[in-house]
Design an enzyme around this catalytic site. Structure first.
Site, PDB file in Angstrom:
ATOM      1  N   CYS A 129       7.635  -3.763  -8.993  1.00 63.15           N
ATOM      2  CA  CYS A 129       7.315  -5.182  -8.806  1.00 63.15           C
ATOM      3  C   CYS A 129       6.217  -5.519  -9.814  1.00 63.15           C
ATOM      4  CB  CYS A 129       6.822  -5.421  -7.381  1.00 63.15           C
ATOM      5  SG  CYS A 129       6.200  -7.092  -7.088  1.00 63.15           S
ATOM      6  N   THR A 130       6.290  -6.717 -10.354  1.00 60.29           N
ATOM      7  CA  THR A 130       5.349  -7.112 -11.414  1.00 60.29           C
ATOM      8  C   THR A 130       3.875  -6.964 -11.017  1.00 60.29           C
ATOM      9  OG1 THR A 130       5.667  -9.351 -10.558  1.00 60.29           O
ATOM     10  CG2 THR A 130       6.824  -8.777 -12.582  1.00 60.29           C
ATOM     11  N   HIS A 131       3.595  -7.162  -9.716  1.00 63.00           N
ATOM     12  CA  HIS A 131       2.196  -7.165  -9.274  1.00 63.00           C
ATOM     13  C   HIS A 131       1.613  -5.755  -9.077  1.00 63.00           C
ATOM     14  CE1 HIS A 131       3.407 -11.242  -8.475  1.00 63.00           C
ATOM     15  NE2 HIS A 131       2.219 -11.590  -8.024  1.00 63.00           N
TER      16      HIS A 131
ATOM     17  N   GLU B 291      -2.425 -11.551  -5.445  1.00 62.66           N
ATOM     18  CA  GLU B 291      -2.687 -12.974  -5.773  1.00 62.66           C
ATOM     19  C   GLU B 291      -4.012 -13.459  -5.170  1.00 62.66           C
ATOM     20  OE1 GLU B 291       0.394 -15.687  -6.307  1.00 62.66           O
ATOM     21  OE2 GLU B 291       1.451 -14.199  -7.508  1.00 62.66           O
TER      22      GLU B 291
ATOM     23  N   ASP C  55       9.400 -14.981 -15.424  1.00 63.55           N
ATOM     24  CA  ASP C  55       9.111 -14.337 -14.139  1.00 63.55           C
ATOM     25  C   ASP C  55       9.025 -15.434 -13.086  1.00 63.55           C
ATOM     26  OD1 ASP C  55       8.158 -12.245 -12.300  1.00 63.55           O
ATOM     27  OD2 ASP C  55       6.250 -13.279 -12.414  1.00 63.55           O
ATOM     28  N   SER C  56       8.962 -15.029 -11.814  1.00 67.00           N
ATOM     29  CA  SER C  56       8.812 -15.999 -10.736  1.00 67.00           C
ATOM     30  C   SER C  56       7.419 -16.631 -10.724  1.00 67.00           C
ATOM     31  CB  SER C  56       9.085 -15.313  -9.401  1.00 67.00           C
ATOM     32  OG  SER C  56       8.238 -14.192  -9.266  1.00 67.00           O
TER      33      SER C  56
ATOM     34  N   CYS D 246      10.628 -10.226 -14.230  1.00 62.03           N
ATOM     35  CA  CYS D 246      10.600 -10.131 -12.763  1.00 62.03           C
ATOM     36  C   CYS D 246      11.550  -9.018 -12.283  1.00 62.03           C
ATOM     37  CB  CYS D 246      11.044 -11.478 -12.206  1.00 62.03           C
ATOM     38  SG  CYS D 246      11.118 -11.553 -10.422  1.00 62.03           S
ATOM     39  N   ASN D 247      11.029  -8.125 -11.445  1.00 61.87           N
ATOM     40  CA  ASN D 247      11.877  -7.036 -10.929  1.00 61.87           C
ATOM     41  C   ASN D 247      12.995  -7.573 -10.055  1.00 61.87           C
ATOM     42  OD1 ASN D 247      10.409  -4.008 -11.175  1.00 61.87           O
ATOM     43  ND2 ASN D 247       9.094  -5.764 -11.526  1.00 61.87           N
ATOM     44  N   THR D 248      12.668  -8.548  -9.186  1.00 65.14           N
ATOM     45  CA  THR D 248      13.683  -9.096  -8.276  1.00 65.14           C
ATOM     46  C   THR D 248      14.799  -9.764  -9.079  1.00 65.14           C
ATOM     47  OG1 THR D 248      11.894  -9.517  -6.713  1.00 65.14           O
ATOM     48  CG2 THR D 248      14.006 -10.553  -6.247  1.00 65.14           C
TER      49      THR D 248
ATOM     50  N   TYR E  51      10.378 -14.942  -5.395  1.00 64.02           N
ATOM     51  CA  TYR E  51      11.817 -14.693  -5.485  1.00 64.02           C
ATOM     52  C   TYR E  51      12.201 -13.543  -4.528  1.00 64.02           C
ATOM     53  CZ  TYR E  51      12.549 -17.384  -9.874  1.00 64.02           C
ATOM     54  OH  TYR E  51      12.672 -18.365 -10.826  1.00 64.02           O
ATOM     55  N   GLY E  52      11.225 -12.700  -4.237  1.00 67.74           N
ATOM     56  CA  GLY E  52      11.478 -11.429  -3.531  1.00 67.74           C
ATOM     57  C   GLY E  52      12.006 -11.564  -2.123  1.00 67.74           C
TER      58      GLY E  52
HETATM   59  N1  DGL Z   1       7.854 -11.054  -9.732  1.00 66.50           N
HETATM   60  C1  DGL Z   1       8.384 -10.528  -8.491  1.00 66.50           C
HETATM   61  C2  DGL Z   1       8.969  -9.133  -8.747  1.00 66.50           C
HETATM   62  O1  DGL Z   1       8.619  -8.453  -9.681  1.00 66.50           O
HETATM   63  C3  DGL Z   1       7.320 -10.472  -7.412  1.00 66.50           C
HETATM   64  C4  DGL Z   1       6.952 -11.823  -6.850  1.00 66.50           C
HETATM   65  C5  DGL Z   1       8.112 -12.537  -6.186  1.00 66.50           C
HETATM   66  O2  DGL Z   1       8.533 -12.142  -5.075  1.00 66.50           O
HETATM   67  O3  DGL Z   1       8.606 -13.464  -6.788  1.00 66.50           O
HETATM   68  O4  DGL Z   1       9.799  -8.703  -7.997  1.00 66.50           O
END
Ligand code: DGL
Length: 268
Positions: free
Chosen positions: A184-186, A152, A10-11, A73-75, A42-43
């Site tokens: 999104c992971t968060h 975060e 993941d990012s 990571c979704n992105t 990454y987003g």
């Molecule tokens: N992990 C990213 C996602 O799931 C969220 C954080 C990022 O922007 O890197 O898209």
């Protein structure tokens, strides 16, 4: 049967929501997790950059003798999974398809909302995958970039989270959706706030949970499941600040993170 570890990346720390589900649903699997904490988010980055970063993460994991990769990571899943699957000779799974499939199964009125980073929403990856499964479904995507920072900071149960959620989700409420994908992971960490904002008639889909389920099926299909019933062999690598990862990540995983090493990902 294959006892080699699964590689997950993941990012940053967000992918630990996916890791958590994998640990629950696949308790016998060793896991190597890489969080690109030096280069999060990454987003907000371009397609080229997300692909470049994702390929470096994959190359790093491949150096650890893994049997499959989960892009947590979704992105990165939205932007780099297709290219990565073509380029690397190892089973790779992302979070988009499992989340999209679950959303279609959940929705009754065929109006689905998707929230995610700007990169994920602009890629239209969730929207297209959902429409591919059911072309008559209306999908409304909304980018909610501030949610990552809120989580975060540890502000998920505050007024700030509630007000931000009301502002972002207003449009989805007007569309009368009955299903919301937490793309999104968060966002699973914000689920109580999001559920309260959307109200009782809206079901939340957690791609993290669905991805762990899909990973299990994929390993089974390919005869790659481990023979063990239990393991606690988890190794963590980050590209910056292992101490912060230990602190915030431990809260997300609800367990102590012990074995963390720093990696120079730019030189992979
Ligand atoms: N992990 C990213 C996602 O799931 C969220 C954080 C990022 O922007 O890197 O898209």
């Amino acid at each position: 049967m294959d006892d080699r570890p699964i590689g997950v990346f993941d990012s940053g720390i967000g992918g630990l929501t996916v890791l958590n589900e994998i640990m629950e649903q696949l308790p016998g699997e060793d896991i190597i997790y890489f969080g690109d904490t030096a280069r999060i988010p990454y987003g907000t980055r371009s397609k080229e950059t997300v692909i470049k970063y994702s390929f470096q993460c994959i190359k790093f994991l491949l150096s650890k003798n893994i049997k499959a990769i989960v892009i947590a990571c979704n992105t990165a899943s939205a932007i780099a999974l297709k290219e990565a699957s073509k380029h690397f000779d190892i089973p790779i799974i992302g979070v988009i398809e499992p989340g999209a499939n679950a959303a279609v199964l959940t929705s009754k009125n065929r109006k689905i909302g998707v929230i995610g980073t700007t990169g994920t929403i602009n890629s239209e990856s969730y929207q297209n995958t959902i429409r591919k499964v059911d072309k008559n479904t209306e999908v409304i995507g909304i980018a909610c970039p501030l949610f990552v920072q809120i989580v975060e900071e540890g502000w998920e149960d505050t007024d700030v989270a509630m007000l931000t959620s009301e502002k972002y989700l207003m449009e989805l409420k007007e569309h009368n959706i009955d299903t919301l994908v937490l793309g999104c992971t968060h966002y699973p960490i914000l689920r109580y706030t999001l559920a309260k904002t959307m109200g009782k008639g809206v079901n939340l889909v957690n791609p993290a949970y669905e991805t762990a389920k899909a990973t299990k099926e994929m390993l089974k299909d390919k005869n790659l499941l481990s023979e063990r019933l239990n393991t606690s062999n988890y190794k963590y690598y980050v590209s910056d600040d292992p101490e912060k990862f230990r602190r915030i990540g431990g809260n997300i995983l609800k367990r102590e993170i012990r074995d963390i090493k720093k990696v120079d990902i730019e030189n992979i």
